[in-house]
Design an enzyme around this catalytic site. Structure first.
Site, PDB file in Angstrom:
ATOM      1  N   LYS A   1       0.836  -1.203   0.000  1.00 36.39           N
ATOM      2  CA  LYS A   1       0.000   0.000   0.000  1.00 36.39           C
ATOM      3  C   LYS A   1       0.867   1.248   0.000  1.00 36.39           C
ATOM      4  CE  LYS A   1      -2.240   1.752   3.683  1.00 36.39           C
ATOM      5  NZ  LYS A   1      -2.048   3.237   3.671  1.00 36.39           N
TER       6      LYS A   1
ATOM      7  N   ASP B   1      -3.572   4.444  -2.036  1.00 44.34           N
ATOM      8  CA  ASP B   1      -4.576   4.888  -1.060  1.00 44.34           C
ATOM      9  C   ASP B   1      -4.526   6.411  -0.910  1.00 44.34           C
ATOM     10  OD1 ASP B   1      -6.493   4.868   0.931  1.00 44.34           O
ATOM     11  OD2 ASP B   1      -5.082   4.338   2.519  1.00 44.34           O
TER      12      ASP B   1
ATOM     13  N   LYS C   1      -7.464   8.364  -1.252  1.00 40.58           N
ATOM     14  CA  LYS C   1      -8.743   8.804  -0.681  1.00 40.58           C
ATOM     15  C   LYS C   1      -9.313  10.034  -1.408  1.00 40.58           C
ATOM     16  CE  LYS C   1      -7.690   7.031   3.958  1.00 40.58           C
ATOM     17  NZ  LYS C   1      -6.314   6.510   3.704  1.00 40.58           N
TER      18      LYS C   1
ATOM     19  N   HIS D   1     -11.579  12.826  -2.866  1.00 44.37           N
ATOM     20  CA  HIS D   1     -12.799  13.470  -2.361  1.00 44.37           C
ATOM     21  C   HIS D   1     -12.883  14.865  -2.972  1.00 44.37           C
ATOM     22  CE1 HIS D   1     -15.469  14.738   1.314  1.00 44.37           C
ATOM     23  NE2 HIS D   1     -16.130  14.696   0.170  1.00 44.37           N
ATOM     24  N   ASP D   2     -13.695  15.001  -4.020  1.00 47.91           N
ATOM     25  CA  ASP D   2     -13.813  16.271  -4.730  1.00 47.91           C
ATOM     26  C   ASP D   2     -15.072  16.186  -5.590  1.00 47.91           C
ATOM     27  OD1 ASP D   2     -13.222  18.764  -5.953  1.00 47.91           O
ATOM     28  OD2 ASP D   2     -11.075  18.364  -5.857  1.00 47.91           O
TER      29      ASP D   2
ATOM     30  N   PRO E   1     -17.313  15.390  -8.849  1.00 51.28           N
ATOM     31  CA  PRO E   1     -17.190  14.200  -9.692  1.00 51.28           C
ATOM     32  C   PRO E   1     -16.201  14.341 -10.842  1.00 51.28           C
ATOM     33  CG  PRO E   1     -19.475  14.517  -9.090  1.00 51.28           C
ATOM     34  CD  PRO E   1     -18.734  15.716  -8.568  1.00 51.28           C
ATOM     35  N   HIS E   2     -16.178  15.484 -11.516  1.00 50.33           N
ATOM     36  CA  HIS E   2     -15.271  15.670 -12.650  1.00 50.33           C
ATOM     37  C   HIS E   2     -13.814  15.495 -12.229  1.00 50.33           C
ATOM     38  CE1 HIS E   2     -13.625  17.264 -16.375  1.00 50.33           C
ATOM     39  NE2 HIS E   2     -12.900  18.118 -15.671  1.00 50.33           N
TER      40      HIS E   2
ATOM     41  N   THR F   1     -10.608   4.198  10.596  1.00 46.98           N
ATOM     42  CA  THR F   1     -10.438   3.331  11.764  1.00 46.98           C
ATOM     43  C   THR F   1      -9.857   4.072  12.959  1.00 46.98           C
ATOM     44  OG1 THR F   1      -8.326   2.587  10.835  1.00 46.98           O
ATOM     45  CG2 THR F   1     -10.238   1.181  10.478  1.00 46.98           C
TER      46      THR F   1
ATOM     47  N   GLN G   1      -4.946   3.647  16.053  1.00 47.24           N
ATOM     48  CA  GLN G   1      -6.188   3.012  15.648  1.00 47.24           C
ATOM     49  C   GLN G   1      -7.122   2.853  16.835  1.00 47.24           C
ATOM     50  OE1 GLN G   1      -6.654   2.521  12.552  1.00 47.24           O
ATOM     51  NE2 GLN G   1      -4.679   2.223  11.581  1.00 47.24           N
TER      52      GLN G   1
ATOM     53  N   GLY H   1       0.524  -2.564   8.764  1.00 43.05           N
ATOM     54  CA  GLY H   1       1.693  -1.721   8.571  1.00 43.05           C
ATOM     55  C   GLY H   1       2.785  -1.998   9.577  1.00 43.05           C
ATOM     56  N   ARG H   2       2.776  -1.234  10.666  1.00 45.37           N
ATOM     57  CA  ARG H   2       3.878  -1.248  11.614  1.00 45.37           C
ATOM     58  C   ARG H   2       4.250  -2.604  12.194  1.00 45.37           C
ATOM     59  NH1 ARG H   2       1.466   4.177  14.293  1.00 45.37           N
ATOM     60  NH2 ARG H   2      -0.337   3.297  13.224  1.00 45.37           N
TER      61      ARG H   2
END
Length: 241
Positions: free
Chosen positions: A40, A67, A69, A71-72, A74-75, A131, A201, A221-222
């Site tokens: 990732k 990853d 994410k 977020h804006d 649609p175009h 999370t 988390q 991850g860690r």
């Protein structure tokens, strides 16, 4: 409900999160080559190095979970998903709170770029509730639903939008498997082997608990990347499963 992912070898369902700098990322990739299937790449690594990090990991034989994410409007998200697909991402993410139209646009962009470049269409995932958040955190941003209810509402939006699945904590995996069906991707971060620290988390589970709950893939991850021997840590987790 059983998932259609249970026939896939376990090691191919464990995603190692490279939340680090590029030198460490390449060192980890070299140590995990031939063992892990998925790596990732998150915002920190990508924003520092750009598409080159994706190309380099692909050349080493890994599948890349990009990853970012999205977020804006649609175009913009359609274009971002197309660019990520053209860069070779095998899996990408967007925030479900962007709405059905935004998620549908991301799927359209991914499919368009895959056809243009001759790639497989990447797995498209909607982030439900991070999370790191709990119900107190949701209330602070004006959400009165429980975490579980908010995750379910957002997952339903992802289903309507026609994307591949969702990202959610392992605690919600079983409910999501029932809601989304056997073929949906349910990718769960917040996975910690028994005895590991939670870090930042809030909603966590062990790898075995996540898969038993219906997760298609888990992100770790860690506990792997900060181990003295990352390859051995990865193999221990796979053996436990």
């Amino acid at each position: 409900m059983l998932s259609s992912f249970e026939s896939i070898p376990t090691r191919e369902r464990v995603i190692v999160a490279l939340d680090c700098g590029i030198d460490e990322a390449f060192d980890l990739a070299d140590k995990l080559q031939g063992k892990a299937t998925w790596l990732k790449v998150g915002m920190t690594l990508f924003y520092a190095n750009g598409p080159a990090i994706v190309y380099a990991l692909k050349e080493r034989g890994f599948k890349v979970f990009l990853d970012l994410k999205f977020h804006d409007i649609p175009h913009q998200v359609e274009g971002a998903a197309a660019s990520a697909t053209g860069n070779g991402a095998d899996m990408l993410t967007m925030h479900t709170v962007g709405g059905v139209d935004m998620m549908s646009a991301a799927q359209k962009g991914a499919e368009r770029a895959a056809e243009e470049y001759g790639f497989e269409v990447p797995v498209t995932l909607g982030i439900t509730v991070l999370t790191s958040m709990n119900e107190e955190g949701l209330r602070e941003i004006g959400v009165s639903r429980s975490v579980a209810d908010q995750v379910a509402v957002l997952a339903e939006q992802a289903k309507i939008a026609g994307i591949s699945g969702v990202v959610a904590s392992p605690q919600e995996a079983a409910e999501l498997r029932e809601l989304l069906g056997p073929d949906a991707y349910i990718v769960t971060p917040g996975v910690r082997p028994a005895g590991s620290e939670r870090g930042d988390q809030s909603r966590v589970a062990t790898p075995a608990e996540a898969f038993a709950g219906g997760a298609s893939h888990i992100v770790i991850g860690r506990p792997i990347t900060q181990a003295d021997d990352p390859a051995a840590a990865f193999e221990r987790i796979v053996a436990e499963l």
